[in-house]
Write an enzyme that holds these catalytic residues in place. Structure first.
Site, PDB file in Angstrom:
ATOM      1  N   TYR A  41      15.932  29.862   7.820  1.00 37.39           N
ATOM      2  CA  TYR A  41      14.755  30.560   8.359  1.00 37.39           C
ATOM      3  C   TYR A  41      14.849  30.735   9.872  1.00 37.39           C
ATOM      4  O   TYR A  41      15.252  29.826  10.595  1.00 37.39           O
ATOM      5  CB  TYR A  41      13.491  29.762   8.053  1.00 37.39           C
ATOM      6  CG  TYR A  41      12.953  29.972   6.649  1.00 37.39           C
ATOM      7  CD1 TYR A  41      12.591  31.241   6.205  1.00 37.39           C
ATOM      8  CD2 TYR A  41      12.793  28.894   5.799  1.00 37.39           C
ATOM      9  CE1 TYR A  41      12.081  31.420   4.923  1.00 37.39           C
ATOM     10  CE2 TYR A  41      12.273  29.064   4.519  1.00 37.39           C
ATOM     11  CZ  TYR A  41      11.917  30.334   4.089  1.00 37.39           C
ATOM     12  OH  TYR A  41      11.418  30.520   2.831  1.00 37.39           O
TER      13      TYR A  41
ATOM     14  N   LYS B   7       0.837  -1.202   0.000  1.00 38.46           N
ATOM     15  CA  LYS B   7       0.000   0.000   0.000  1.00 38.46           C
ATOM     16  C   LYS B   7       0.875   1.257   0.000  1.00 38.46           C
ATOM     17  O   LYS B   7       2.096   1.154   0.207  1.00 38.46           O
ATOM     18  CB  LYS B   7      -0.908  -0.017   1.230  1.00 38.46           C
ATOM     19  CG  LYS B   7      -0.144  -0.060   2.551  1.00 38.46           C
ATOM     20  CD  LYS B   7      -1.028  -0.503   3.696  1.00 38.46           C
ATOM     21  CE  LYS B   7      -0.244  -0.450   4.999  1.00 38.46           C
ATOM     22  NZ  LYS B   7      -1.006  -1.011   6.122  1.00 38.46           N
TER      23      LYS B   7
END
Ligand SMILES: *Cc1c(COP(=O)(O)O)cnc(C)c1O
Length: 348
Positions: free
Chosen positions: A248, A38
């Site tokens: 940042y 999956k």
């Protein structure tokens, strides 16, 4: 974008994948060993994973939904089974009725829908204590599945990666169900469940994580080989002076003059901000720590100790799943399924 070479890639070790499956198969005792593919083969690529495991002898595959089933259905042949773990919604019925894959019916509504449509072969999920999907083990399961053309009866362990009473309780409940409900095959164990011992194996096991190099239990650590190695290319080598901030919010201020490499990798690639100041790249065994925040598409690592690496070169990202999980606070599952679409996936 034919011929485009991405600035980040996953090196995927096909031999390690197969070796992991073989170990899990051996640990499954007499049970057949399937594969959960999956989420696009946990992010590695479902078609590539399934192709390799088919060649190794794997016969039973599991996906979550019918979109995932459609992506691998062309690989199905006689004797190969594909089960869709989330069963069938109304929207899936047309596809499901014409598919070689079969649903794992998980709710009374799905059972009714499948029965009314004369759907044919199916699997059934019993909930034995997780309260996620599956028919309640305390209900009248015999009555609920009457008349279904059942291939496999499944349940799923909630805490197989922990030493808890719930494992024995779920095992006992599943055994009780097995006495009452007759099915050609029974299946309980995921990767961690396989490591709990052959009592948990029944007829078919369903590993996912450990196939892809995840360590579900300490006993797997010596046997499971890493499969996924992310690599990122250097966009710029840059000098940073003492007192300069990096990235940042200026979370890292250089204590001395440094050399950094700015890599084409960021949180949009599943390299989440938990690696800020905690992750690393590697080169020939040397650890090159992440400095400052991980950006969406970029991250900086300290290459002061490696004057030889520059623009255009590739660095391995430290991605030992156990260590990366501890460093980032992400689970091993999140670390591999989150890797995203921007990587080239290169099987070696
Ligand atoms: C995802 C899943 C598996 C595989 O679990 P791992 O922990 O990755 O080995 C097996 N069974 C079911 C029902 C699942 O949802």
């Amino acid at each position: 974008m034919h011929g485009y070479i991405a600035p980040l890639r996953l090196r995927l070790d096909g031999d390690a994948l197969v070796s992991n499956w073989r170990w899990l198969a051996a640990m499954s005792g007499g049970a057949a060993c399937g594969a959960a593919i999956k989420a696009n083969g946990y992010g590695l690529g479902a078609v590539e994973v399934m192709t390799r495991l088919l060649r190794a002898g794997c016969r039973d595959f599991f996906v979550s939904n019918w979109g995932e089933a459609a992506a691998v259905e062309h690989l199905l042949a006689d004797g190969i089974s594909l089960s869709v773990l989330h069963g069938v919604r109304q929207e899936d019925m047309a596809q499901a009725l014409g598919s070689r894959a079969r649903p794992v019916l998980c709710t009374p509504e799905q059972v009714a829908r499948w029965r009314a449509a004369g759907g044919g072969r199916c699997d059934v999920m019993i909930d034995t204590g997780m309260n996620r999907l599956g028919l309640d083990w305390r209900g009248d399961v015999v009555f609920a599945v009457e008349g279904l053309e059942m291939a496999t009866l499944l349940s799923h362990l909630a805490s197989a990666d922990e030493d808890t009473m719930l494992n024995a309780a779920q095992l006992d409940r599943f055994r009780q169900i097995r006495i009452r409900v007759s099915a050609p095959r029974y299946s309980l164990a995921n990767s961690a469940g396989i490591c709990l011992g052959t009592d948990f194996g029944f007829d078919l096991t369903r590993p996912g994580l450990a196939l892809y190099g995840g360590i579900p239990s300490p006993i797997a650590a010596q046997h499971i080989r890493p499969v996924v190695q992310p690599q990122a290319q250097i966009l710029q080598r840059r000098r940073v002076l003492a007192g300069d901030a990096i990235g940042y919010n200026a979370t890292h201020v250089a204590e001395k003059d440094l050399e950094i490499a700015v890599l084409n990798l960021g949180y949009a690639d599943g390299y989440l901000r938990g690696f800020s100041g905690r992750g690393a790249a590697c080169r020939d065994g040397a650890r090159l720590p992440v400095l400052g925040r991980v950006s969406m598409d970029l991250v900086a690592v300290d290459v002061s100790a490696r004057p030889d690496v520059g623009e255009g070169e590739w660095l391995d990202i430290a991605y030992d799943l156990g260590e990366a999980s501890a460093a980032s606070g992400l689970s091993q599952y999140e670390l591999i399924t989150g890797l995203g679409a921007r990587y080239d996936r290169l099987w070696i």
